[in-house]
Design a protein around this motif. Sequence first.
Motif, mmCIF file in Angstrom:
data_model
loop_
_atom_site.group_PDB
_atom_site.id
_atom_site.type_symbol
_atom_site.label_atom_id
_atom_site.label_comp_id
_atom_site.label_asym_id
_atom_site.label_seq_id
_atom_site.Cartn_x
_atom_site.Cartn_y
_atom_site.Cartn_z
ATOM 1 N N ALA A 179 0.808 -1.223 0.000
ATOM 2 C CA ALA A 179 0.000 0.000 0.000
ATOM 3 C C ALA A 179 0.841 1.273 0.000
ATOM 4 O O ALA A 179 0.377 2.328 -0.417
ATOM 5 C CB ALA A 179 -0.940 0.002 1.207
ATOM 6 N N GLY A 180 2.086 1.199 0.464
ATOM 7 C CA GLY A 180 2.874 2.423 0.590
ATOM 8 C C GLY A 180 3.932 2.620 -0.465
ATOM 9 O O GLY A 180 4.767 3.515 -0.347
ATOM 10 N N LYS A 185 2.231 5.625 2.620
ATOM 11 C CA LYS A 185 1.171 5.521 3.637
ATOM 12 C C LYS A 185 0.899 6.860 4.334
ATOM 13 O O LYS A 185 0.667 6.927 5.535
ATOM 14 C CB LYS A 185 1.533 4.444 4.667
ATOM 15 C CG LYS A 185 1.727 3.061 4.043
ATOM 16 C CD LYS A 185 2.100 2.021 5.057
ATOM 17 C CE LYS A 185 2.322 0.667 4.370
ATOM 18 N NZ LYS A 185 2.733 -0.393 5.314
ATOM 19 N N THR A 188 -2.464 7.256 6.352
ATOM 20 C CA THR A 188 -2.463 6.570 7.640
ATOM 21 C C THR A 188 -1.600 7.321 8.650
ATOM 22 O O THR A 188 -1.935 7.403 9.827
ATOM 23 C CB THR A 188 -1.934 5.130 7.485
ATOM 24 O OG1 THR A 188 -2.658 4.482 6.428
ATOM 25 C CG2 THR A 188 -2.111 4.345 8.764
ATOM 26 N N ARG A 189 -0.502 7.886 8.191
ATOM 27 C CA ARG A 189 0.407 8.634 9.072
ATOM 28 C C ARG A 189 -0.140 10.027 9.404
ATOM 29 O O ARG A 189 0.363 10.699 10.303
ATOM 30 C CB ARG A 189 1.774 8.771 8.401
ATOM 31 C CG ARG A 189 2.486 7.449 8.212
ATOM 32 C CD ARG A 189 3.568 7.542 7.143
ATOM 33 N NE ARG A 189 4.659 8.424 7.517
ATOM 34 C CZ ARG A 189 5.595 8.827 6.672
ATOM 35 N NH1 ARG A 189 5.568 8.434 5.399
ATOM 36 N NH2 ARG A 189 6.557 9.618 7.083
ATOM 37 N N TYR A 213 8.056 2.861 5.308
ATOM 38 C CA TYR A 213 6.671 3.031 4.892
ATOM 39 C C TYR A 213 6.464 2.680 3.420
ATOM 40 O O TYR A 213 5.334 2.514 2.975
ATOM 41 C CB TYR A 213 6.212 4.470 5.149
ATOM 42 C CG TYR A 213 6.213 4.829 6.611
ATOM 43 C CD1 TYR A 213 5.484 4.070 7.522
ATOM 44 C CD2 TYR A 213 6.952 5.904 7.093
ATOM 45 C CE1 TYR A 213 5.491 4.382 8.872
ATOM 46 C CE2 TYR A 213 6.962 6.221 8.428
ATOM 47 C CZ TYR A 213 6.229 5.462 9.321
ATOM 48 O OH TYR A 213 6.239 5.762 10.656
ATOM 49 N N THR A 220 2.223 -6.286 8.883
ATOM 50 C CA THR A 220 1.263 -6.557 7.814
ATOM 51 C C THR A 220 1.183 -8.056 7.544
ATOM 52 O O THR A 220 0.094 -8.625 7.438
ATOM 53 C CB THR A 220 1.675 -5.813 6.526
ATOM 54 O OG1 THR A 220 1.728 -4.412 6.793
ATOM 55 C CG2 THR A 220 0.683 -6.068 5.404
ATOM 56 N N PRO A 243 -6.301 2.592 3.397
ATOM 57 C CA PRO A 243 -6.134 3.342 4.650
ATOM 58 C C PRO A 243 -7.473 3.668 5.293
ATOM 59 O O PRO A 243 -8.504 3.780 4.613
ATOM 60 C CB PRO A 243 -5.433 4.630 4.188
ATOM 61 C CG PRO A 243 -4.816 4.286 2.878
ATOM 62 C CD PRO A 243 -5.713 3.281 2.246
ATOM 63 N N ILE A 354 -0.240 1.742 11.935
ATOM 64 C CA ILE A 354 0.835 2.736 11.849
ATOM 65 C C ILE A 354 0.415 3.972 12.642
ATOM 66 O O ILE A 354 -0.690 4.490 12.450
ATOM 67 C CB ILE A 354 1.106 3.112 10.383
ATOM 68 C CG1 ILE A 354 1.675 1.891 9.659
ATOM 69 C CG2 ILE A 354 2.059 4.287 10.280
ATOM 70 C CD1 ILE A 354 1.905 2.110 8.207
#
Length: 460
Positions: A179-180, A185, A188-189, A213, A220, A243, A354
């Motif tokens: 995903a990152g 990400k 999410t962060r 990330y 995961t 996310p 995260i």
Amino acid sequence: MAIWGKKNKDKDPESREDRKKVGLIRGLWRKFRGIDWKNPVNRWKLLFVSLVGCIVVFGGGYGVLTMTNSPTFCASCHEMAPEYSSYTASAHNQISCVQCHIKPGFTNMITHKMKSVKEVYYHVTGVPEQIVQTEEEAVSNENCLQCHSKNRLVTASGDLKVNHKGHIEKDIPCITCHAGVVHAKMATRGINVEEVRGEWTKESAQKLMEKKYLRPNMGTCIDCHDKVNNGEKPWKDPAYNVPVNPEEVAKKLEEKDKEAATTTVATKESENKESTEATAAAHDEKTQEIILQAIGKQKKDVKISMECKTCHRQTEIPKTHRTVNWSNNHGGTAIEQLDKCVNCHQDSKWVRAIPKEDIMSILKMGNQKVKYTPNVTLVKDQARTNKFCSACHADRPSGHGESDQWLTDHAAKAKTTSQKAECMVCHDREKPKAGSTDVKAPTDVYCQYCHRTGFKDDKK
């Protein structure tokens, strides 16, 4: 219709007054019907006009599609600054955004463009607080497989054994793990919200795009494998692969508050505290269980082994760990080399979630490595909170012997400052205060439970 010339006034049955009353569209239609289509010249003229019209319509449409497909078009809206900046700093900066975000095929392209009209509306009426990929807009495996092979069995580093084909055949989306890979990400962060979008530049992107990330973290893999061992297929839920949307979370919290509106404040706070503590306890217990499986101290009949060697080819127990009495003497090594210890023994790396970050702190620190200085207090706190440590230290140490013997003999083991520091890794000196947010000791046995009149050192 001027290309066909003007009609002879004498042949036109309508008077000038009648022509004035006729509308533009109707007038053009009448002229079109009045054209002599038996005349081959008129047919060639129609073909020529149609050809020019098609070139204008389709050429213009293609130009619009090409323009809106370019990354620079995405960058023209300031709300996309974080996404564009991270894209330019990623390994995918040589391909266009649509190659990932729109499924292959002309129909999918047109459908996406029609749906994207709403983005223009949002841009004009109010930019969203945070751009978050929705379940419908998630990158599909079709997009990834345009460039990547599904036959890879080992990661590029040569360490991880990952059967990509096996995962894909189980319908596991690539983004469940990756995903990152482009945007690190950021949603999410929490570093792509409205107030920090101006901080995303080409230069700052290099600092914000941390490798940890860009790659799938171990949590995961562990979270998914653990769920599979419990008979679940978490990737079947689209929300598992994208996310968390803060707006949806806020909406759920609002609904929860409405449901709890009838309860008293005291009752509500008590329930929330109990729920939080129960969740934390369950999480700690689960983390410790997985750690014990990983290091081979807890065997289970599962579909996917959780031992490190199942997925890692190069990870081995360090030679220092094989020395005699390592279990009893590793505390001293931890004080001197804590930064190296937490490379592996850090339970936060084993969690899929995260934490939120402060973008200004990241930009200030950058990717600089802070030099570690031996610090016994830091090691003690790490030993108390780190599930790797407590997985073993939760048991009564072998050196403590029988309770009645240890009770009368332990004073000799806690004479010096360094010896006392070792004791305080697990024990508190005084009774912990109720509701204290301080780091909790892994045991509820504290010194003053027995030493109620104090200690000799205090009386000097």
